[in-house]
Design a protein around this motif. Structure first.
Motif, mmCIF file in Angstrom:
data_model
loop_
_atom_site.group_PDB
_atom_site.id
_atom_site.type_symbol
_atom_site.label_atom_id
_atom_site.label_comp_id
_atom_site.label_asym_id
_atom_site.label_seq_id
_atom_site.Cartn_x
_atom_site.Cartn_y
_atom_site.Cartn_z
ATOM 1 N N UNK A 247 -11.781 13.658 -2.116
ATOM 2 C CA UNK A 247 -11.826 15.016 -1.596
ATOM 3 C C UNK A 247 -10.730 15.822 -2.272
ATOM 4 N N UNK A 248 -10.856 17.134 -2.198
ATOM 5 C CA UNK A 248 -9.839 18.033 -2.735
ATOM 6 C C UNK A 248 -9.149 18.731 -1.568
ATOM 7 N N UNK A 249 -7.828 18.579 -1.426
ATOM 8 C CA UNK A 249 -7.128 19.245 -0.328
ATOM 9 C C UNK A 249 -7.391 20.747 -0.330
ATOM 10 N N UNK A 250 -7.556 21.315 0.849
ATOM 11 C CA UNK A 250 -7.798 22.749 0.945
ATOM 12 C C UNK A 250 -6.534 23.542 0.628
ATOM 13 N N UNK A 251 -5.393 22.995 1.020
ATOM 14 C CA UNK A 251 -4.116 23.651 0.766
ATOM 15 C C UNK A 251 -3.017 22.607 0.836
ATOM 16 N N UNK A 252 -1.952 22.822 0.069
ATOM 17 C CA UNK A 252 -0.777 21.956 0.175
ATOM 18 C C UNK A 252 0.423 22.753 0.686
ATOM 19 N N UNK A 253 0.160 23.951 1.205
ATOM 20 C CA UNK A 253 1.241 24.803 1.689
ATOM 21 C C UNK A 253 1.398 24.771 3.202
ATOM 22 N N UNK A 254 0.368 24.372 3.910
ATOM 23 C CA UNK A 254 0.437 24.340 5.371
ATOM 24 C C UNK A 254 1.002 22.991 5.828
ATOM 25 N N UNK A 255 1.440 22.883 7.093
ATOM 26 C CA UNK A 255 1.755 21.559 7.645
ATOM 27 C C UNK A 255 0.527 20.658 7.491
ATOM 28 N N UNK A 256 0.698 19.524 6.848
ATOM 29 C CA UNK A 256 -0.452 18.732 6.412
ATOM 30 C C UNK A 256 -1.206 18.115 7.596
ATOM 31 N N UNK A 257 -2.503 18.374 7.630
ATOM 32 C CA UNK A 257 -3.361 17.897 8.715
ATOM 33 C C UNK A 257 -4.538 17.100 8.163
ATOM 34 N N UNK A 258 -5.415 17.748 7.434
ATOM 35 C CA UNK A 258 -6.578 17.082 6.843
ATOM 36 C C UNK A 258 -6.150 15.951 5.913
ATOM 37 N N UNK A 259 -5.146 16.195 5.078
ATOM 38 C CA UNK A 259 -4.672 15.172 4.145
ATOM 39 C C UNK A 259 -4.213 13.919 4.895
ATOM 40 N N UNK A 260 -3.522 14.146 6.001
ATOM 41 C CA UNK A 260 -3.002 13.032 6.808
ATOM 42 C C UNK A 260 -4.140 12.225 7.418
ATOM 43 N N UNK A 261 -5.143 12.910 7.957
ATOM 44 C CA UNK A 261 -6.263 12.217 8.584
ATOM 45 C C UNK A 261 -7.035 11.376 7.572
ATOM 46 N N UNK A 262 -7.215 11.886 6.362
ATOM 47 C CA UNK A 262 -7.911 11.116 5.330
ATOM 48 C C UNK A 262 -7.081 9.897 4.938
ATOM 49 N N UNK B 272 0.857 -1.181 0.000
ATOM 50 C CA UNK B 272 0.000 0.000 0.000
ATOM 51 C C UNK B 272 0.893 1.231 0.000
ATOM 52 N N UNK B 273 0.753 2.074 -1.010
ATOM 53 C CA UNK B 273 1.594 3.256 -1.134
ATOM 54 C C UNK B 273 0.731 4.509 -1.232
ATOM 55 N N UNK B 274 1.021 5.483 -0.371
ATOM 56 C CA UNK B 274 0.209 6.695 -0.302
ATOM 57 C C UNK B 274 0.986 7.910 -0.786
ATOM 58 N N UNK B 275 0.313 8.749 -1.543
ATOM 59 C CA UNK B 275 0.845 10.046 -1.953
ATOM 60 C C UNK B 275 -0.338 10.888 -2.394
ATOM 61 N N UNK B 276 -0.586 11.977 -1.708
ATOM 62 C CA UNK B 276 -1.742 12.815 -2.047
ATOM 63 C C UNK B 276 -1.670 13.259 -3.505
ATOM 64 N N UNK B 277 -0.507 13.719 -3.939
ATOM 65 C CA UNK B 277 -0.348 14.183 -5.318
ATOM 66 C C UNK B 277 -0.208 13.033 -6.304
ATOM 67 N N UNK B 278 0.300 11.911 -5.818
ATOM 68 C CA UNK B 278 0.583 10.784 -6.710
ATOM 69 C C UNK B 278 1.851 10.965 -7.516
ATOM 70 N N UNK B 279 2.602 12.026 -7.215
ATOM 71 C CA UNK B 279 3.795 12.314 -7.991
ATOM 72 C C UNK B 279 5.091 12.208 -7.219
ATOM 73 N N UNK B 280 5.038 11.761 -5.960
ATOM 74 C CA UNK B 280 6.264 11.634 -5.168
ATOM 75 C C UNK B 280 7.176 10.601 -5.814
#
Length: 341
Positions: free
Chosen positions: A132-147, A84-92
């Protein structure tokens, strides 16, 4: 001053309950794992499966946490494995390398990403597109991590053949947990001294949360935060403590709590020490997941509180401090490297 980060943290209470049925359905469409299960990624995506170890144990599925680098370059994979591999952007890039290495070994690769057309999705056997669509990718990631936590939990739940409602959560409950976490975080932040280090300890699943928490402080302006296993800390790392430091030990399991309490009491005369204690009587998957969310919320809100106290804009590289451009350039250069050249 960091309204976007505050908004992302608060959004978790409403968004997680909305996404849970969709992620459960998507997980149930995946083939069951036939052999070993590995989960990982880079940064937060590597910390998430570490932090979920108690949830996985409660579900009854053994999931080994690894970084993308470990999977891409050092793991001995088999055709019966599931990765199982996770990457919000899918481009890491390193995570894409890991997917390709796993596929080359014949393993099943499940991508967890917001981008179904990404390089990671293309390299995987199956993809769960986070709805879902991330609200921001500039802040320390919170919502993205929880999802990501929820998605990994649902996959493990499905592999175990458990009902889709096992990890269901209610917005009202999560809002209460957020409020309690905010109060606790403000109490912790009140003792923080900018001249000192922040040391975060954990054992088992809590070490994953400690690693995640330290990363939030790094992202929030390059603040000095260290994470370590509670037991290993006292074998030399403890000699780094200074009077201005803050030591926080996380404990969300009955196995971790006595050691965390002993360590915080032992060093209370040297620096500020705190025990973040989150243990309930419910040892089922839902209870384990909610304890993890409570600890996660507390660490997110602590990061936000300290950033606000120090007037740090978390959406700017190094919070706008000296050499920010040089750091950002070096980071981009390093991240662009691929094992394929």
């Amino acid at each position: 001053m960091n309204a976007m980060m505050q908004r992302e943290i608060e959004a978790q209470a409403t968004l997680l309950p909305e996404l849970q049925p969709q992620l459960a359905e998507a997980a149930d469409r995946l083939p069951r794992a036939a052999g070993r299960i590995f989960a990982g990624g880079c940064g937060d995506s590597a910390f998430a499966p570490q932090a979920l170890q108690d949830v996985f144990r409660a579900i009854g599925v053994d999931v080994e946490a690894k970084t993308s680098m470990e999977i891409a370059a050092f793991a001995t994979l088999k055709a019966t494995d599931t990765v199982l591999l996770s990457s919000i952007s899918g481009g890491t890039k390193r995570t894409v390398d890991a997917a390709k290495a796993a596929r080359a070994a014949g393993a099943e690769v499940i991508a967890i990403t917001c981008n179904g057309e990404s390089a990671l999705a293309a390299a995987a056997s199956h993809t769960i597109v986070l709805p879902f669509t991330p609200l921001s990718r500039k802040t320390p990631h919170t919502l993205d991590y929880a999802v990501t936590l929820l998605a990994l939990g649902e996959i493990a739940r499905s592999f175990a053949g458990l009902d889709r409602t096992v990890l269901a959560c209610e917005a009202a409950d999560l809002q209460e947990r957020l409020a309690a976490s905010d109060e606790r975080a403000r109490g912790l932040a009140a003792t923080y001294k900018p001249a000192g280090k922040l040391v975060l300890l954990g054992a088992g699943c809590d070490l994953g949360t400690a690693n995640y928490a330290a990363a939030k402080f790094h992202e929030a302006g390059g603040l000095l935060a260290l994470s370590a296993e509670t037991e290993n800390f006292i074998h030399g790392m403890n000699f780094m403590l200074e009077p201005d430091d803050t030591l926080i030990a996380l404990a969300s399991t009955t196995a971790a709590e006595p050691r965390a309490r002993t360590v915080t009491e032992a060093f209370s005369g040297i620096c500020q020490t705190h025990l973040v204690f989150e243990i309930g009587g419910d040892l089922n998957p839902a209870g384990a997941f909610r304890r993890l969310l409570s600890q996660t919320f507390t660490m997110q809100l602590l990061c936000l509180a300290i950033a606000d106290q120090q007037m740090l804009s978390v959406e700017e590289p190094r919070a706008g401090r000296a050499n920010a451009d040089a750091h950002a350039k070096a980071q981009s250069q390093a991240m662009a490297f691929s094992a394929e050249g």
